[in-house]
Motif scaffolding. Structure first.
Motif, PDB file in Angstrom:
ATOM      1  N   ASN A   1       0.920  -1.198   0.121  1.00 33.67           N
ATOM      2  CA  ASN A   1      -0.244  -0.303   0.052  1.00 33.67           C
ATOM      3  C   ASN A   1       0.764   0.660   0.058  1.00 33.67           C
ATOM      4  N   ASN A   2       1.920   1.234   0.518  1.00 30.03           N
ATOM      5  CA  ASN A   2       2.805   2.974   0.269  1.00 30.03           C
ATOM      6  C   ASN A   2       3.429   2.123  -0.943  1.00 30.03           C
ATOM      7  N   GLN A   3       3.673   1.844  -0.925  1.00 31.81           N
ATOM      8  CA  GLN A   3       4.144   1.804  -2.836  1.00 31.81           C
ATOM      9  C   GLN A   3       3.267   2.509  -3.590  1.00 31.81           C
ATOM     10  N   ILE A   4       2.252   1.561  -3.318  1.00 32.77           N
ATOM     11  CA  ILE A   4       0.919   2.139  -4.966  1.00 32.77           C
ATOM     12  C   ILE A   4       0.714   4.167  -4.145  1.00 32.77           C
ATOM     13  N   ASP A   5       0.566   4.277  -3.245  1.00 26.50           N
ATOM     14  CA  ASP A   5       0.210   5.414  -2.328  1.00 26.50           C
ATOM     15  C   ASP A   5       1.485   6.653  -3.739  1.00 26.50           C
TER      16      ASP A   5
ATOM     17  N   GLN B   1       1.528  10.047  -8.289  1.00 25.40           N
ATOM     18  CA  GLN B   1       2.502  10.970  -8.816  1.00 25.40           C
ATOM     19  C   GLN B   1       2.074  10.149 -10.624  1.00 25.40           C
ATOM     20  N   THR B   2       0.775   9.230 -11.005  1.00 30.56           N
ATOM     21  CA  THR B   2       0.834   9.140 -12.037  1.00 30.56           C
ATOM     22  C   THR B   2      -0.776   9.957 -12.204  1.00 30.56           C
ATOM     23  N   ILE B   3      -1.056  10.649 -10.866  1.00 31.63           N
ATOM     24  CA  ILE B   3      -2.359  11.189 -10.474  1.00 31.63           C
ATOM     25  C   ILE B   3      -2.981  12.562 -11.083  1.00 31.63           C
ATOM     26  N   ASP B   4      -1.327  12.865 -10.311  1.00 29.52           N
ATOM     27  CA  ASP B   4      -1.342  14.553 -10.235  1.00 29.52           C
ATOM     28  C   ASP B   4      -0.719  15.005 -11.497  1.00 29.52           C
ATOM     29  N   ILE B   5      -0.704  15.068 -12.547  1.00 29.64           N
ATOM     30  CA  ILE B   5      -0.732  15.208 -13.744  1.00 29.64           C
ATOM     31  C   ILE B   5      -1.526  15.292 -15.209  1.00 29.64           C
TER      32      ILE B   5
ATOM     33  N   ASN C   1      -7.804   9.692 -17.908  1.00 27.97           N
ATOM     34  CA  ASN C   1      -8.519  10.545 -17.509  1.00 27.97           C
ATOM     35  C   ASN C   1      -9.393   9.007 -16.762  1.00 27.97           C
ATOM     36  N   TYR C   2     -10.176   8.097 -17.408  1.00 20.52           N
ATOM     37  CA  TYR C   2     -11.145   7.630 -17.062  1.00 20.52           C
ATOM     38  C   TYR C   2     -10.825   6.222 -16.230  1.00 20.52           C
ATOM     39  N   TYR C   3      -9.586   6.702 -15.436  1.00 19.21           N
ATOM     40  CA  TYR C   3      -9.493   5.596 -14.347  1.00 19.21           C
ATOM     41  C   TYR C   3      -9.584   6.816 -13.525  1.00 19.21           C
ATOM     42  N   THR C   4      -9.991   5.730 -12.305  1.00 18.37           N
ATOM     43  CA  THR C   4     -10.251   6.826 -10.630  1.00 18.37           C
ATOM     44  C   THR C   4      -8.886   6.233  -9.644  1.00 18.37           C
ATOM     45  N   LYS C   5      -8.602   6.964  -8.816  1.00 22.52           N
ATOM     46  CA  LYS C   5      -7.381   6.470  -7.886  1.00 22.52           C
ATOM     47  C   LYS C   5      -7.877   4.893  -7.662  1.00 22.52           C
ATOM     48  N   GLU C   6      -9.332   4.557  -7.544  1.00 24.23           N
ATOM     49  CA  GLU C   6      -8.836   3.080  -6.734  1.00 24.23           C
ATOM     50  C   GLU C   6      -8.270   2.075  -7.819  1.00 24.23           C
ATOM     51  N   GLU C   7      -9.775   2.303  -9.395  1.00 25.26           N
ATOM     52  CA  GLU C   7      -8.634   1.325 -10.375  1.00 25.26           C
ATOM     53  C   GLU C   7      -7.232   1.090 -10.572  1.00 25.26           C
ATOM     54  N   TRP C   8      -6.447   2.292 -10.175  1.00 26.02           N
ATOM     55  CA  TRP C   8      -5.702   2.619 -10.413  1.00 26.02           C
ATOM     56  C   TRP C   8      -4.761   1.223  -9.247  1.00 26.02           C
ATOM     57  N   GLU C   9      -5.266   1.344  -7.905  1.00 26.45           N
ATOM     58  CA  GLU C   9      -4.727   1.080  -6.823  1.00 26.45           C
ATOM     59  C   GLU C   9      -5.032  -0.020  -7.166  1.00 26.45           C
ATOM     60  N   LYS C  10      -6.248  -0.819  -7.483  1.00 20.76           N
ATOM     61  CA  LYS C  10      -6.207  -2.465  -7.986  1.00 20.76           C
ATOM     62  C   LYS C  10      -5.491  -3.160  -8.528  1.00 20.76           C
TER      63      LYS C  10
ATOM     64  N   LYS D   1      -2.346  -3.600  -6.870  1.00 19.05           N
ATOM     65  CA  LYS D   1      -1.753  -4.654  -6.431  1.00 19.05           C
ATOM     66  C   LYS D   1      -2.281  -5.566  -7.475  1.00 19.05           C
ATOM     67  N   GLN D   2      -2.526  -6.153  -8.329  1.00 16.88           N
ATOM     68  CA  GLN D   2      -2.852  -7.129  -9.034  1.00 16.88           C
ATOM     69  C   GLN D   2      -1.621  -7.167  -9.612  1.00 16.88           C
ATOM     70  N   TYR D   3      -0.653  -6.139 -10.372  1.00 21.48           N
ATOM     71  CA  TYR D   3       0.677  -5.948 -10.379  1.00 21.48           C
ATOM     72  C   TYR D   3       1.752  -7.090  -9.681  1.00 21.48           C
ATOM     73  N   PHE D   4       1.676  -6.254  -8.825  1.00 22.33           N
ATOM     74  CA  PHE D   4       2.497  -6.520  -7.519  1.00 22.33           C
ATOM     75  C   PHE D   4       2.051  -8.162  -6.928  1.00 22.33           C
ATOM     76  N   LEU D   5       0.501  -9.124  -6.690  1.00 27.63           N
ATOM     77  CA  LEU D   5       0.292  -9.676  -6.461  1.00 27.63           C
ATOM     78  C   LEU D   5       1.530 -11.330  -7.576  1.00 27.63           C
ATOM     79  N   LEU D   6       0.815 -10.661  -8.679  1.00 25.22           N
ATOM     80  CA  LEU D   6       0.593 -11.448  -9.841  1.00 25.22           C
ATOM     81  C   LEU D   6       2.194 -12.032 -10.832  1.00 25.22           C
ATOM     82  N   HIS D   7       3.048 -10.889 -10.724  1.00 28.38           N
ATOM     83  CA  HIS D   7       4.477 -10.587 -11.318  1.00 28.38           C
ATOM     84  C   HIS D   7       5.759 -10.607 -10.426  1.00 28.38           C
ATOM     85  N   TYR D   8       5.185  -9.795  -9.570  1.00 28.53           N
ATOM     86  CA  TYR D   8       6.560  -9.379  -8.386  1.00 28.53           C
ATOM     87  C   TYR D   8       7.039 -10.718  -7.769  1.00 28.53           C
ATOM     88  N   ASP D   9       8.215 -10.915  -8.043  1.00 34.35           N
ATOM     89  CA  ASP D   9       8.068 -12.219  -7.371  1.00 34.35           C
ATOM     90  C   ASP D   9       9.915 -11.718  -7.136  1.00 34.35           C
TER      91      ASP D   9
END
Length: 248
Positions: free
Chosen positions: A113-117, A122-126, A133-142, A145-153
């Motif tokens: 969660n710290n890394q995602i924040d 940094q991505t949203i504030d530009i 713009n179509y994606y919300t902050k919550e959707e970016w967070e999701k 999370k999926q990336y880290f859980l599935l691909h970060y090893d």
């Protein structure tokens, strides 16, 4: 001065930068080592740096200083393999990821969660195009999370570390650059079994292990090496460089 060598080029994280020292530029090991070798001290280190960032900085320095490559001795103090970078195509720069806990799965949710924040903010504030713009902050967070859980090893990070060492050593060898690598802390290099890694140029113990075994000092409460630790480490590095490059 070692024959034909004029520059000590070093890179690493806070342990190479000299965090905690009263004067990091004149008390860190690269300063002492450059004086012993009789060469100029160019320290590229950045606090909190990942190994990939070190490779990028050294490669960039090589490209910009092709006329000096036969004059340098490169010494790199690698960091934890859990530190990584992602290239952000919107920002046009790399973003750091630092899993500060050495146990990859301990408190995983909190660290994630710290890394995602940081990544999301940094991505949203530009300004960006309509699709982003179509994606919300919550959707970016999701998504993150999926990336880290599935691909970060952690095993994959170890493989990347091996590749980074091979790339950097081959870059040095192809350009006639004398080099020495070590880990500031951690034991990842000791577990490398890839026979393409030239272990004659890679110390089989870390700076941290050296400090512990010799009961040396620390500069701060974060565990960074102290003045004597940097000085003694420079002596050890000097001895290894002389073995590789020959006497003065």
């Amino acid at each position: 001065m070692i024959k034909n060598k004029k520059i000590l080029l070093s890179d690493g994280c806070s342990w190479v930068y000299g965090d905690g020292l009263e004067n990091h530029e004149t008390q860190r090991w690269s300063y002492h080592l450059s004086k012993k070798l009789g060469v100029d001290d160019i320290n590229l280190s950045v606090r909190g740096s990942s190994n990939q960032s070190m490779v990028l900085r050294v490669s960039d320095w090589f490209e910009k200083n092709t006329d000096k490559l036969n004059e340098i001795i490169l010494v790199v103090g690698f960091s934890e393999i859990s530190r990584d970078v992602f290239y952000n195509a919107i920002l046009k720069k790399y973003q750091n990821i630092n899993w500060v806990n050495r146990d990859f799965f301990k408190d995983f949710k909190e660290h994630m969660n710290n890394q995602i924040d940081g990544l999301v903010s940094q991505t949203i504030d530009i300004d960006r195009n309509e699709l982003l713009n179509y994606y919300t902050k919550e959707e970016w967070e999701k998504w993150w999370k999926q990336y880290f859980l599935l691909h970060y090893d952690i095993d994959d990070l170890g493989n990347k570390f091996t590749e980074q060492i091979i790339y950097l050593q081959n870059l040095c060898k192809s350009n006639g650059v004398s080099f020495l690598f070590f880990e500031s802390f951690g034991t990842s290099s000791q577990r490398i079994k890839n026979r393409l890694v030239d272990k004659k140029h890679l110390l089989n113990f870390s700076f941290a292990a050296f400090i512990s075994e010799n009961n040396l000092d620390f500069a701060d409460n974060s565990g960074h090496p102290g003045k004597k630790s940097h000085l003694e480490w420079s002596n050890l590095l000097y001895d290894n460089i002389i073995k590789m490059c020959g006497k003065k």
